[in-house]
Design a protein around this motif. Structure first.
Motif, PDB file in Angstrom:
ATOM      1  N   VAL A  41       0.857  -1.182   0.000  1.00 30.06           N
ATOM      2  CA  VAL A  41       0.000   0.000   0.000  1.00 30.06           C
ATOM      3  C   VAL A  41       0.896   1.235   0.000  1.00 30.06           C
ATOM      4  CG1 VAL A  41      -1.638   1.341   1.408  1.00 30.06           C
ATOM      5  CG2 VAL A  41      -1.897  -1.149   1.234  1.00 30.06           C
ATOM      6  N   ALA A  42       0.547   2.226  -0.810  1.00 26.40           N
ATOM      7  CA  ALA A  42       1.311   3.476  -0.824  1.00 26.40           C
ATOM      8  C   ALA A  42       0.636   4.497   0.091  1.00 26.40           C
ATOM      9  CB  ALA A  42       1.420   4.021  -2.244  1.00 26.40           C
ATOM     10  N   ILE A  43       1.463   5.225   0.842  1.00 25.80           N
ATOM     11  CA  ILE A  43       0.956   6.207   1.801  1.00 25.80           C
ATOM     12  C   ILE A  43       1.565   7.565   1.452  1.00 25.80           C
ATOM     13  CG2 ILE A  43       0.669   6.709   4.261  1.00 25.80           C
ATOM     14  CD1 ILE A  43       1.658   3.816   4.781  1.00 25.80           C
ATOM     15  N   LEU A  44       0.761   8.609   1.589  1.00 21.42           N
ATOM     16  CA  LEU A  44       1.201   9.972   1.251  1.00 21.42           C
ATOM     17  C   LEU A  44       0.566  10.939   2.239  1.00 21.42           C
ATOM     18  CD1 LEU A  44       2.577  11.831  -0.946  1.00 21.42           C
ATOM     19  CD2 LEU A  44       0.394  11.799  -2.162  1.00 21.42           C
ATOM     20  N   GLY A  45       1.367  11.857   2.780  1.00 21.55           N
ATOM     21  CA  GLY A  45       0.780  12.881   3.643  1.00 21.55           C
ATOM     22  C   GLY A  45       1.599  13.145   4.888  1.00 21.55           C
ATOM     23  N   ASN A  46       1.256  14.253   5.553  1.00 16.10           N
ATOM     24  CA  ASN A  46       1.837  14.530   6.868  1.00 16.10           C
ATOM     25  C   ASN A  46       0.791  14.134   7.920  1.00 16.10           C
ATOM     26  OD1 ASN A  46       4.085  15.444   5.516  1.00 16.10           O
ATOM     27  ND2 ASN A  46       3.626  17.605   5.785  1.00 16.10           N
ATOM     28  N   GLU A  47       0.087  15.138   8.478  1.00 23.34           N
ATOM     29  CA  GLU A  47      -0.976  14.753   9.421  1.00 23.34           C
ATOM     30  C   GLU A  47      -2.169  14.148   8.690  1.00 23.34           C
ATOM     31  OE1 GLU A  47       0.014  18.139   9.655  1.00 23.34           O
ATOM     32  OE2 GLU A  47       1.537  17.626  11.155  1.00 23.34           O
ATOM     33  N   ASP A  48      -2.395  14.656   7.494  1.00 24.72           N
ATOM     34  CA  ASP A  48      -3.515  14.207   6.692  1.00 24.72           C
ATOM     35  C   ASP A  48      -3.032  13.033   5.825  1.00 24.72           C
ATOM     36  OD1 ASP A  48      -5.758  14.025   5.161  1.00 24.72           O
ATOM     37  OD2 ASP A  48      -5.298  15.778   3.916  1.00 24.72           O
ATOM     38  N   VAL A  49      -3.311  11.819   6.300  1.00 23.27           N
ATOM     39  CA  VAL A  49      -2.701  10.637   5.685  1.00 23.27           C
ATOM     40  C   VAL A  49      -3.612  10.004   4.630  1.00 23.27           C
ATOM     41  CG1 VAL A  49      -1.681   8.380   6.152  1.00 23.27           C
ATOM     42  CG2 VAL A  49      -1.558  10.176   7.884  1.00 23.27           C
ATOM     43  N   ARG A  50      -3.118   9.861   3.429  1.00 21.40           N
ATOM     44  CA  ARG A  50      -3.881   9.200   2.371  1.00 21.40           C
ATOM     45  C   ARG A  50      -3.222   7.880   1.988  1.00 21.40           C
ATOM     46  NH1 ARG A  50      -3.163  13.826  -1.687  1.00 21.40           N
ATOM     47  NH2 ARG A  50      -1.695  14.463  -0.089  1.00 21.40           N
ATOM     48  N   THR A  51      -4.050   6.894   1.665  1.00 18.60           N
ATOM     49  CA  THR A  51      -3.503   5.600   1.244  1.00 18.60           C
ATOM     50  C   THR A  51      -4.110   5.190  -0.089  1.00 18.60           C
ATOM     51  OG1 THR A  51      -5.231   4.472   2.498  1.00 18.60           O
ATOM     52  CG2 THR A  51      -3.100   4.694   3.574  1.00 18.60           C
ATOM     53  N   THR A  52      -3.387   4.353  -0.810  1.00 22.37           N
ATOM     54  CA  THR A  52      -3.917   3.804  -2.062  1.00 22.37           C
ATOM     55  C   THR A  52      -4.529   2.442  -1.797  1.00 22.37           C
ATOM     56  OG1 THR A  52      -1.874   2.621  -2.559  1.00 22.37           O
ATOM     57  CG2 THR A  52      -2.064   4.898  -3.391  1.00 22.37           C
ATOM     58  N   LEU A  53      -5.223   1.901  -2.783  1.00 24.58           N
ATOM     59  CA  LEU A  53      -5.567   0.495  -2.756  1.00 24.58           C
ATOM     60  C   LEU A  53      -4.262  -0.298  -2.780  1.00 24.58           C
ATOM     61  CD1 LEU A  53      -8.397   0.349  -5.456  1.00 24.58           C
ATOM     62  CD2 LEU A  53      -8.657   0.004  -2.977  1.00 24.58           C
ATOM     63  N   ALA A  54      -4.323  -1.531  -2.309  1.00 22.96           N
ATOM     64  CA  ALA A  54      -3.121  -2.365  -2.339  1.00 22.96           C
ATOM     65  C   ALA A  54      -2.869  -2.870  -3.748  1.00 22.96           C
ATOM     66  CB  ALA A  54      -3.281  -3.536  -1.386  1.00 22.96           C
ATOM     67  N   GLY A  55      -1.593  -2.994  -4.091  1.00 21.03           N
ATOM     68  CA  GLY A  55      -1.193  -3.666  -5.321  1.00 21.03           C
ATOM     69  C   GLY A  55      -0.467  -4.947  -4.942  1.00 21.03           C
ATOM     70  N   GLU A  56      -0.398  -5.872  -5.883  1.00 21.53           N
ATOM     71  CA  GLU A  56       0.287  -7.135  -5.573  1.00 21.53           C
ATOM     72  C   GLU A  56       1.564  -7.276  -6.380  1.00 21.53           C
ATOM     73  OE1 GLU A  56      -2.052 -10.703  -6.036  1.00 21.53           O
ATOM     74  OE2 GLU A  56      -0.398 -11.958  -5.314  1.00 21.53           O
ATOM     75  N   ILE A  57       2.587  -7.798  -5.717  1.00 21.16           N
ATOM     76  CA  ILE A  57       3.809  -8.222  -6.393  1.00 21.16           C
ATOM     77  C   ILE A  57       3.583  -9.685  -6.741  1.00 21.16           C
ATOM     78  CG2 ILE A  57       6.281  -8.629  -6.092  1.00 21.16           C
ATOM     79  CD1 ILE A  57       5.744  -5.728  -5.804  1.00 21.16           C
ATOM     80  N   VAL A  58       3.306  -9.939  -8.002  1.00 20.08           N
ATOM     81  CA  VAL A  58       3.042 -11.328  -8.390  1.00 20.08           C
ATOM     82  C   VAL A  58       4.369 -11.972  -8.747  1.00 20.08           C
ATOM     83  CG1 VAL A  58       1.725 -12.832  -9.916  1.00 20.08           C
ATOM     84  CG2 VAL A  58       0.828 -10.575  -9.311  1.00 20.08           C
ATOM     85  N   LYS A  59       4.755 -12.993  -7.983  1.00 19.21           N
ATOM     86  CA  LYS A  59       6.079 -13.593  -8.201  1.00 19.21           C
ATOM     87  C   LYS A  59       5.925 -15.054  -8.551  1.00 19.21           C
ATOM     88  CE  LYS A  59       5.844 -14.102  -3.482  1.00 19.21           C
ATOM     89  NZ  LYS A  59       6.281 -14.379  -2.145  1.00 19.21           N
ATOM     90  N   SER A  70       5.834  11.044   7.728  1.00 22.67           N
ATOM     91  CA  SER A  70       5.469  12.239   6.976  1.00 22.67           C
ATOM     92  C   SER A  70       6.038  12.092   5.572  1.00 22.67           C
ATOM     93  CB  SER A  70       5.962  13.524   7.648  1.00 22.67           C
ATOM     94  OG  SER A  70       7.341  13.493   7.822  1.00 22.67           O
ATOM     95  N   GLY A  71       5.387  12.767   4.630  1.00 15.83           N
ATOM     96  CA  GLY A  71       5.819  12.639   3.241  1.00 15.83           C
ATOM     97  C   GLY A  71       5.244  11.390   2.609  1.00 15.83           C
ATOM     98  N   LEU A  72       6.043  10.332   2.641  1.00 17.36           N
ATOM     99  CA  LEU A  72       5.621   9.106   1.958  1.00 17.36           C
ATOM    100  C   LEU A  72       6.131   7.856   2.665  1.00 17.36           C
ATOM    101  CD1 LEU A  72       7.897   8.475  -1.158  1.00 17.36           C
ATOM    102  CD2 LEU A  72       8.529   9.947   0.754  1.00 17.36           C
ATOM    103  N   SER A  73       5.505   6.733   2.335  1.00 21.34           N
ATOM    104  CA  SER A  73       5.988   5.411   2.743  1.00 21.34           C
ATOM    105  C   SER A  73       5.296   4.367   1.891  1.00 21.34           C
ATOM    106  CB  SER A  73       5.657   5.102   4.206  1.00 21.34           C
ATOM    107  OG  SER A  73       6.666   5.545   5.067  1.00 21.34           O
TER     108      SER A  73
END
Ligand code: ATP
Ligand code: MG
Ligand code: MG
Ligand code: MG
Length: 346
Positions: free
Chosen positions: A220-238, A284-287
């Motif tokens: 899941v990608a995360i973006l924001g400082n106090e106001d945290v937004r997330t994306t839907l999950a993506g899969e690493i298909v291996k 903060s920023g991203l993860s």
């Protein structure tokens, strides 16, 4: 305004950082920003590259082969990057870049910078610290045993017994501070566990032994400082046994499935855990938050990467792209988040 792009770096993820840097250079809005390139060699020498006012025409602008013999840039003292109206993008992965050290330096010279602060970077990079914090937050994760090098040297038998008493084979052995799967191995028995620990200690005096599980991997990608937004999950298909350095960067065997084909419940939980972990770690920023998903739909949080792979094709930007945020706009958001945090601290 100027963006000071720090790339390369002293860690084993040096090359990954160069790839990310080239993608970023091609996506900057040069109407608003100039880019000051600063390359950090594997030995930790800071080299000032060209100041870009437009997209680079080829990769050579990154001084890919820089060393003292054929230097094309100017060796600088790190603190000389300080200037007004500039924001730093520490596009560095792994120790000495993603682990709070560079962040502490940037705090000291009082410059705004993209991404997590000192504490979050340090705790996110250290897999043992991350586990402790997630445990306190009640977020599910696989069982583990932290193994410090000096305790292992003192009494390996006791460490074996501790691991085998807590975990079943296969186990995953990792340096606590690293990324891109560098130094990670899978052990099926005691002999392999021993070799795996030795391998991990090449990179860090702190290692962690984890329960190996059969699982899909979603992120899941995360973006924001106090106001945290997330994306839907993506899969690493291996179709490889595990997502090691080769499969990540050399063989190109990995397929990303965005969004991941999982139940709505799993999607929701992944976002909820990612957000909670980010807040608990003070993000903060991203993860980018990595999970394991078993065939019983159990979700385990594996880690939070505070400076995830950032090429145009990497999972983190791709997840945002899918949510409608283009790569260039994502960089712009990150710059704005950096400035906002900096201003709040003044
Ligand atoms: P990065 O920062 O590039 O995501 P990393 O070096 O921090 O990677 P991890 O993500 O912890 O390392 O692990 C790398 C890969 O090893 C995982 O993506 C997964 O394929 C495999 N792996 C790690 N831990 C386990 C585990 N406990 N059980 C099964 N597979 C595992
Ligand atoms: Mg990682
Ligand atoms: Mg990483
Ligand atoms: Mg990972």
């Amino acid at each position: 305004m100027k963006i000071v792009l720090l790339y390369g770096g002293r860690s084993a993820e040096h090359d990954v950082s160069i790839l990310s840097a080239y993608s970023v250079l091609n996506a900057i809005y040069y109407d608003y920003y100039q880019v000051q390139l600063v390359f950090i060699t594997k030995d930790g020498v800071w080299v000032k590259g060209p100041l870009l006012t437009e997209k680079p025409k080829n990769e050579s602008v990154l001084n890919l082969t820089w060393d003292t013999k054929d230097a094309t840039g100017e060796v600088i003292s790190p603190s000389t990057i300080k200037e007004e109206d500039a924001v730093v993008f520490p596009l560095l992965h792994g120790p000495n870049g993603e682990d709070g050290t560079i962040q502490g330096f940037l705090e000291t010279i009082d410059m705004p910078y993209i991404g997590a602060g000192v504490l979050t970077s340090a705790c996110g990079m250290d897999k043992i610290m991350t586990k402790y914090i997630l445990q306190a937050a009640g977020i599910p994760q696989v069982p583990y045993v932290p193994v410090l090098k000096n305790l292992w040297k003192e009494n390996p038998k006791q460490i074996f017994e501790q691991c085998e008493g807590t975990l079943l084979y296969p186990m995953f052995i990792k340096p606590a501070n690293m990324g891109s799967s560098v130094g990670i191995s899978k052990a099926e028995n005691r002999e392999e566990l021993q070799n795996a620990l030795q391998e991990a200690y090449k990179y860090d005096t702190r290692a962690i032994v984890e329960q190996g599980i059969e699982a899909r991997e979603i992120e899941v990608a995360i973006l924001g400082n106090e106001d945290v937004r997330t994306t839907l999950a993506g899969e690493i298909v291996k179709d490889v046994a595990f997502y090691d350095y080769n499969s990540k960067y050399i063989d190109n065997q990995i397929v990303m499935q965005i969004p991941a084909e999982v139940t709505e419940d799993v999607q929701e939980k992944a976002q909820e855990f990612a957000k909670k972990a980010y807040i608990m770690l003070g993000g903060s920023g991203l993860s980018r938050c990595d999970f394991f998903l078993t065939n019983k739909n159990e979700l385990f949080l594996n880690e939070l990467n505070t400076m995830p792979g950032f090429t145009q094709y990497s999972m983190y930007p791709s997840l945002w792209e899918k949510m409608g945020l283009k790569y260039g706009d994502l960089i712009e958001e990150l710059i704005q988040l950096a400035l906002k945090r900096y201003k709040q601290r003044q």
